[in-house]
Design a protein around this motif. Structure first.
Motif, PDB file in Angstrom:
ATOM      1  N   THR A 185       0.850  -1.183   0.000  1.00  0.00           N
ATOM      2  CA  THR A 185       0.000   0.000   0.000  1.00  0.00           C
ATOM      3  C   THR A 185       0.885   1.232   0.000  1.00  0.00           C
ATOM      4  O   THR A 185       1.871   1.297   0.735  1.00  0.00           O
ATOM      5  CB  THR A 185      -0.907   0.006   1.242  1.00  0.00           C
ATOM      6  OG1 THR A 185      -1.735  -1.149   1.226  1.00  0.00           O
ATOM      7  CG2 THR A 185      -1.787   1.251   1.244  1.00  0.00           C
ATOM      8  N   VAL A 186       0.536   2.205  -0.834  1.00  0.00           N
ATOM      9  CA  VAL A 186       1.340   3.419  -0.985  1.00  0.00           C
ATOM     10  C   VAL A 186       0.483   4.639  -0.671  1.00  0.00           C
ATOM     11  O   VAL A 186      -0.688   4.723  -1.070  1.00  0.00           O
ATOM     12  CB  VAL A 186       1.897   3.542  -2.416  1.00  0.00           C
ATOM     13  CG1 VAL A 186       2.682   4.843  -2.584  1.00  0.00           C
ATOM     14  CG2 VAL A 186       2.774   2.340  -2.754  1.00  0.00           C
ATOM     15  N   SER A 187       1.067   5.588   0.043  1.00  0.00           N
ATOM     16  CA  SER A 187       0.423   6.872   0.305  1.00  0.00           C
ATOM     17  C   SER A 187       1.364   7.982  -0.124  1.00  0.00           C
ATOM     18  O   SER A 187       2.536   7.988   0.252  1.00  0.00           O
ATOM     19  CB  SER A 187       0.098   7.009   1.800  1.00  0.00           C
ATOM     20  OG  SER A 187      -0.344   8.312   2.106  1.00  0.00           O
ATOM     21  N   LEU A 188       0.850   8.913  -0.928  1.00  0.00           N
ATOM     22  CA  LEU A 188       1.615  10.069  -1.379  1.00  0.00           C
ATOM     23  C   LEU A 188       0.915  11.315  -0.832  1.00  0.00           C
ATOM     24  O   LEU A 188      -0.141  11.715  -1.322  1.00  0.00           O
ATOM     25  CB  LEU A 188       1.671  10.116  -2.910  1.00  0.00           C
ATOM     26  CG  LEU A 188       2.281   8.891  -3.598  1.00  0.00           C
ATOM     27  CD1 LEU A 188       2.116   8.989  -5.115  1.00  0.00           C
ATOM     28  CD2 LEU A 188       3.751   8.727  -3.229  1.00  0.00           C
ATOM     29  N   SER A 189       1.498  11.915   0.199  1.00  0.00           N
ATOM     30  CA  SER A 189       0.868  13.037   0.882  1.00  0.00           C
ATOM     31  C   SER A 189       1.619  14.333   0.613  1.00  0.00           C
ATOM     32  O   SER A 189       2.840  14.319   0.437  1.00  0.00           O
ATOM     33  CB  SER A 189       0.839  12.776   2.393  1.00  0.00           C
ATOM     34  OG  SER A 189       0.162  11.572   2.688  1.00  0.00           O
ATOM     35  N   PHE A 190       0.888  15.440   0.605  1.00  0.00           N
ATOM     36  CA  PHE A 190       1.508  16.724   0.310  1.00  0.00           C
ATOM     37  C   PHE A 190       0.698  17.863   0.919  1.00  0.00           C
ATOM     38  O   PHE A 190      -0.489  17.705   1.242  1.00  0.00           O
ATOM     39  CB  PHE A 190       1.666  16.928  -1.197  1.00  0.00           C
ATOM     40  CG  PHE A 190       0.373  16.857  -1.977  1.00  0.00           C
ATOM     41  CD1 PHE A 190      -0.265  18.008  -2.403  1.00  0.00           C
ATOM     42  CD2 PHE A 190      -0.207  15.630  -2.277  1.00  0.00           C
ATOM     43  CE1 PHE A 190      -1.453  17.952  -3.127  1.00  0.00           C
ATOM     44  CE2 PHE A 190      -1.400  15.553  -2.997  1.00  0.00           C
ATOM     45  CZ  PHE A 190      -2.019  16.716  -3.419  1.00  0.00           C
ATOM     46  N   ALA A 191       1.348  19.006   1.073  1.00  0.00           N
ATOM     47  CA  ALA A 191       0.718  20.167   1.700  1.00  0.00           C
ATOM     48  C   ALA A 191      -0.341  20.764   0.773  1.00  0.00           C
ATOM     49  O   ALA A 191      -0.123  20.906  -0.430  1.00  0.00           O
ATOM     50  CB  ALA A 191       1.764  21.218   2.035  1.00  0.00           C
ATOM     51  N   THR A 192      -1.492  21.106   1.349  1.00  0.00           N
ATOM     52  CA  THR A 192      -2.571  21.762   0.607  1.00  0.00           C
ATOM     53  C   THR A 192      -3.183  22.858   1.488  1.00  0.00           C
ATOM     54  O   THR A 192      -3.117  22.783   2.714  1.00  0.00           O
ATOM     55  CB  THR A 192      -3.672  20.764   0.204  1.00  0.00           C
ATOM     56  OG1 THR A 192      -4.063  19.990   1.357  1.00  0.00           O
ATOM     57  CG2 THR A 192      -3.195  19.820  -0.891  1.00  0.00           C
ATOM     58  N   SER A 193      -3.776  23.830   0.845  1.00  0.00           N
ATOM     59  CA  SER A 193      -4.354  24.942   1.592  1.00  0.00           C
ATOM     60  C   SER A 193      -5.822  24.738   1.925  1.00  0.00           C
ATOM     61  O   SER A 193      -6.399  25.484   2.727  1.00  0.00           O
ATOM     62  CB  SER A 193      -4.196  26.243   0.795  1.00  0.00           C
ATOM     63  OG  SER A 193      -4.844  26.136  -0.470  1.00  0.00           O
TER      64      SER A 193
END
Length: 346
Positions: A209-217
């Protein structure tokens, strides 16, 4: 005999249904999905949540599905190893695949299930609530419970004009793919400035399982279609220096179980209105980063059922006591969720 309508067949809803059926109530569970959902990462249980599983007499069966994760390796953005996290950092006291948990809960819950349907309207009267559905005929219930997640339909209907969502500044995509990292009940975590990659193999050795997380406003991307969501993920990781990132982005597009969500919390002044009450993420989501969502759902279900039983038919008193008991626990978990987001992306 009290009739209760519960919206949501994930964890909180079926758990509450089990307790209510044990106490002699008639329960109907409505779920928008056409069948039990297979999506979702592993879920973990901490502290008193294990006592709830024991009370439901399913603790041993749930334990038989434990992932036995060995830990998580920390990587720098170039792929070099920088450290190690113990299994308890993500897995709590017990961790199992969510699919296993939802199937166990569904099997032991002796309730009426309406799959492929949703509540479209609720009209409260002095002694009942009239519920309208997208497909099923309109019916009356004594009580209605919204256990239908962070974007709860019941909450939207019962609390019109209220926007209780707090976006915590992070969104992400999840999917499964071939285990080309060769993980064996282990995880890889690569935190960076405003983004993070997490991969784990908790069961099938051929899949991870892969999670790609990033900053969002904001959580606006949650409402967009998959193409827009994928484009946002690609933009966030376009200059990522780890060579494996390109392959992960390609596998994201090929995945048939793509999932996108933002880290959000739910804050409400009250979790009930009249004969309608909220449970779990619908009323007080602490964000996935808290690691407490499943435990909160189970403990909330047990607490609400006990308060209803002890109130002897006075739902107002039961709802007030339920909220009074759960608030401190929820507040602490929401603090954990915010703190985790602030440190997750580096």
């Amino acid at each position: 005999m009290t009739t209760v309508l519960i919206s949501g067949a994930s964890v909180a809803g079926p758990a509450l249904a089990w307790f209510l059926r044990r106490d002699g109530h008639r329960v109907t569970v409505v779920e928008r999905a056409p069948e039990l959902r297979d999506a979702g990462y592993a879920v973990d249980f901490r502290g008193a949540a294990l006592d709830v599983l024991a009370e439901m007499e399913i603790l041993d069966e749930v334990r038989s599905h434990r992932t036995r994760m060995a830990g998580t390796t920390l990587l720098a953005e170039d792929g070099s190893v920088t450290g190690e996290l113990p299994a308890s950092a993500f897995g709590g006291d017990l961790e199992v695949p969510k699919r296993a948990l939802t199937r166990i809960l569904h099997r032991v819950t002796d309730a009426e299930f309406l799959f492929g349907d949703t509540i479209t309207a609720l009209v409260q009267h002095d002694g009942r609530v009239t519920a309208s559905f997208e497909h099923a005929p309109t019916r009356d219930f004594d009580l209605v419970v919204g256990a239908d997640g962070v974007r709860s339909a019941v909450r939207r209907i019962a609390f019109p004009g209220v926007d209780p969502l707090e976006h915590l500044g992070m969104s992400g995509a999840g999917f499964t793919t071939d285990n080309h990292f060769g993980l064996d009940r282990r995880g890889l975590l690569q935190p960076g400035a405003g983004r993070a990659i997490f991969a784990l193999c908790a069961g099938d050795p051929a899949r991870m399982t892969v999670s790609l997380s990033f900053a969002t406003s904001s959580a606006e991307l949650d409402r967009r279609d998959r193409a827009v969501q994928e484009a946002a993920v690609r933009a966030a990781f376009a200059d990522h220096p780890w060579p494996a990132t390109r392959r992960l982005l390609s596998e994201m597009t090929a995945a048939d179980d793509f999932y996108f969500a933002s880290a959000c919390q739910v804050h409400l002044d009250s979790w009930s209105t009249g004969r309608v009450v909220l449970l779990g993420d619908a009323g007080y989501c602490a964000a996935p980063t808290s690691g407490m969502g499943t435990s909160q759902a189970l403990i909330g279900a047990s607490t609400l059922a006990r308060c209803l039983a002890e109130a002897d038919g006075d739902h107002t008193a039961a709802f007030d006591r339920y909220e009074k008991e759960m608030r401190p626990y929820v507040t602490a978990n929401q603090t954990l969720g915010r703190e985790a987001v602030s440190s997750f992306g580096g």
